[in-house]
Scaffold this motif. Sequence first.
Motif, PDB file in Angstrom:
ATOM      1  N   CYS A   7      39.694  35.443  39.066  1.00  0.00           N
ATOM      2  CA  CYS A   7      38.864  35.650  40.154  1.00  0.00           C
ATOM      3  C   CYS A   7      38.090  36.605  40.236  1.00  0.00           C
ATOM      4  CB  CYS A   7      40.447  35.904  40.966  1.00  0.00           C
ATOM      5  SG  CYS A   7      41.891  34.853  40.821  1.00  0.00           S
ATOM      6  N   THR A  23      34.743  38.980  40.981  1.00  0.00           N
ATOM      7  CA  THR A  23      33.859  39.492  40.545  1.00  0.00           C
ATOM      8  C   THR A  23      34.458  38.841  38.827  1.00  0.00           C
ATOM      9  OG1 THR A  23      33.158  40.992  42.060  1.00  0.00           O
ATOM     10  CG2 THR A  23      33.230  41.680  39.097  1.00  0.00           C
ATOM     11  N   VAL A  83      36.261  49.336  46.983  1.00  0.00           N
ATOM     12  CA  VAL A  83      37.113  47.627  47.105  1.00  0.00           C
ATOM     13  C   VAL A  83      36.225  46.508  46.299  1.00  0.00           C
ATOM     14  CG1 VAL A  83      37.324  45.824  47.964  1.00  0.00           C
ATOM     15  CG2 VAL A  83      39.237  48.014  48.507  1.00  0.00           C
ATOM     16  N   SER A 137      33.800  45.759  43.515  1.00  0.00           N
ATOM     17  CA  SER A 137      33.754  45.854  41.754  1.00  0.00           C
ATOM     18  C   SER A 137      32.269  45.855  40.930  1.00  0.00           C
ATOM     19  CB  SER A 137      34.878  44.694  41.861  1.00  0.00           C
ATOM     20  OG  SER A 137      34.624  45.029  39.694  1.00  0.00           O
ATOM     21  N   LYS A 173      28.518  40.878  46.149  1.00  0.00           N
ATOM     22  CA  LYS A 173      28.960  42.334  46.545  1.00  0.00           C
ATOM     23  C   LYS A 173      28.282  42.201  48.063  1.00  0.00           C
ATOM     24  CE  LYS A 173      30.918  43.519  44.590  1.00  0.00           C
ATOM     25  NZ  LYS A 173      31.463  43.026  43.301  1.00  0.00           N
ATOM     26  N   GLU A 211      31.106  41.022  50.593  1.00  0.00           N
ATOM     27  CA  GLU A 211      31.862  41.380  50.980  1.00  0.00           C
ATOM     28  C   GLU A 211      32.327  43.270  51.273  1.00  0.00           C
ATOM     29  OE1 GLU A 211      34.332  42.075  46.931  1.00  0.00           O
ATOM     30  OE2 GLU A 211      32.353  42.320  46.073  1.00  0.00           O
TER      31      GLU A 211
HETATM   32  C1  F6R Z   1      35.204  41.798  44.149  1.00  0.00           C
HETATM   33  C2  F6R Z   1      36.024  41.675  43.853  1.00  0.00           C
HETATM   34  C3  F6R Z   1      37.767  41.139  43.750  1.00  0.00           C
HETATM   35  C4  F6R Z   1      38.009  40.711  42.769  1.00  0.00           C
HETATM   36  C5  F6R Z   1      39.064  40.211  42.436  1.00  0.00           C
HETATM   37  C6  F6R Z   1      39.698  39.846  40.667  1.00  0.00           C
HETATM   38  O1  F6R Z   1      34.002  43.096  44.268  1.00  0.00           O
HETATM   39  O2  F6R Z   1      36.701  43.160  43.697  1.00  0.00           O
HETATM   40  O3  F6R Z   1      36.554  39.747  43.876  1.00  0.00           O
HETATM   41  O4  F6R Z   1      37.232  41.287  41.027  1.00  0.00           O
HETATM   42  O5  F6R Z   1      40.112  39.959  43.271  1.00  0.00           O
HETATM   43  O6  F6R Z   1      40.245  40.802  40.881  1.00  0.00           O
HETATM   44  P1  F6R Z   1      40.814  41.575  39.457  1.00  0.00           P
HETATM   45  O7  F6R Z   1      40.219  41.487  38.591  1.00  0.00           O
HETATM   46  O8  F6R Z   1      41.831  42.876  39.290  1.00  0.00           O
HETATM   47  O9  F6R Z   1      41.980  40.525  39.334  1.00  0.00           O
END
Ligand code: F6R
Length: 366
Positions: free
Chosen positions: A58, A60, A156, A158, A243, A246
């Motif tokens: 999902c 990033t 938050v 990533s 980025k 968000e």
């Molecule tokens: C974007 C972000 C979210 C996560 C997504 C998946 O900056 O942080 O889009 O990438 O919620 O999260 P994980 O990688 O923890 O499964």
Amino acid sequence: EKGDFEHYMLKEIFEQPKTIQDTYRGRIKADQKEIVLGGLLDVFPKIVNANRIIIIGCGTSWHAALVAEYLIEEYARIPVEVEYASEFRYRKPIINPGDVVMAISQSGETADTLAALKMAKAQGALILGICNVVGSSIARETDAGVYTHAGTEIGVASTKAFTAQVTVLTLFAFKLAKERGKISQELYEQLIGEMLAIPDKVQTILLSHPNIKKVAEKYKDAINALYLGRGYLFPVALEGALKLKEISYMHAEGYAAGEMKHGPIALVDDNLPVVVVSAKDSYYEKVVSNIQEVKARKGNVIAVVTEDDNGLRNMANDLFEVPESHPAVAALLAVVPLQLFAYYIAVMRGCNVDQPRNLAKSVTVE
Ligand code: F6R
């Protein structure tokens, strides 16, 4: 601890030379002739003979999966499908024996990704995970996996987790290509060398932050932004746009540059910043013509260019320079100025960059 940094996000962006290195350390053998992914040793023969690799994630993490799709198909020549976990889990996907399903998740707790994995497992696929959080639910559910060693990510949005994911996936693709006999030992060692050169190059980009901040100042009040890229830099365009939206709440969209003429070009006017992510790769000439199309409609072009570029730099309004690299590792560099650009714009707009509204670090509800 944030140390000298104003926000965790900034600190985490600046940690990337180290986190990328931490992620490949111990996996690239000392003589730099071989990649070893300890967590996959037992299952690697199965992966080498896979009919298909399906990668789910999902946000990033899904963008990292797209980079992996291009790498695995180009170098290892195994068909790859990338899918949003939230779609995969609810439609009726076909999973055959011989399919490998890989989940990518920083937190290892994303509800959709976990559910998608369980479903694929129940249908008999080999399940792999690329997680950052050790012992997380997704990591525990998988048959085998590789941890990213990005350290705790608090912001938050990533950043360092993304580059760590791409690092692992790049090593995975190179290793798979070699084991399948699709690349020579010579190319393998060249690609390994390209990876080893990344931390210093990221450091060079970080040093250019005053320029990125200046450009951010110019565009901070825009309403919309468009991000374009091709090939390995298409997922980077998507990630740059994510980025920005968000953390700064500026509407931004990422597009494959070739899709521009199929709709988004209608948005281009003299108020629209268009971030064009380029490198001196096989797509370069096509990206030049995309920029001409934007300029002809008075759009403002902010171009990510390599240091050896002398065409695009004369056409763009603003530049983010990145060191040259092999196209296979270019995403790891091109994303960095876009992280900083989003960060500075968000700070200038008075946003809470570490805790954007409505978002949570790990999404444990569907
Ligand atoms: C974007 C972000 C979210 C996560 C997504 C998946 O900056 O942080 O889009 O990438 O919620 O999260 P994980 O990688 O923890 O499964």
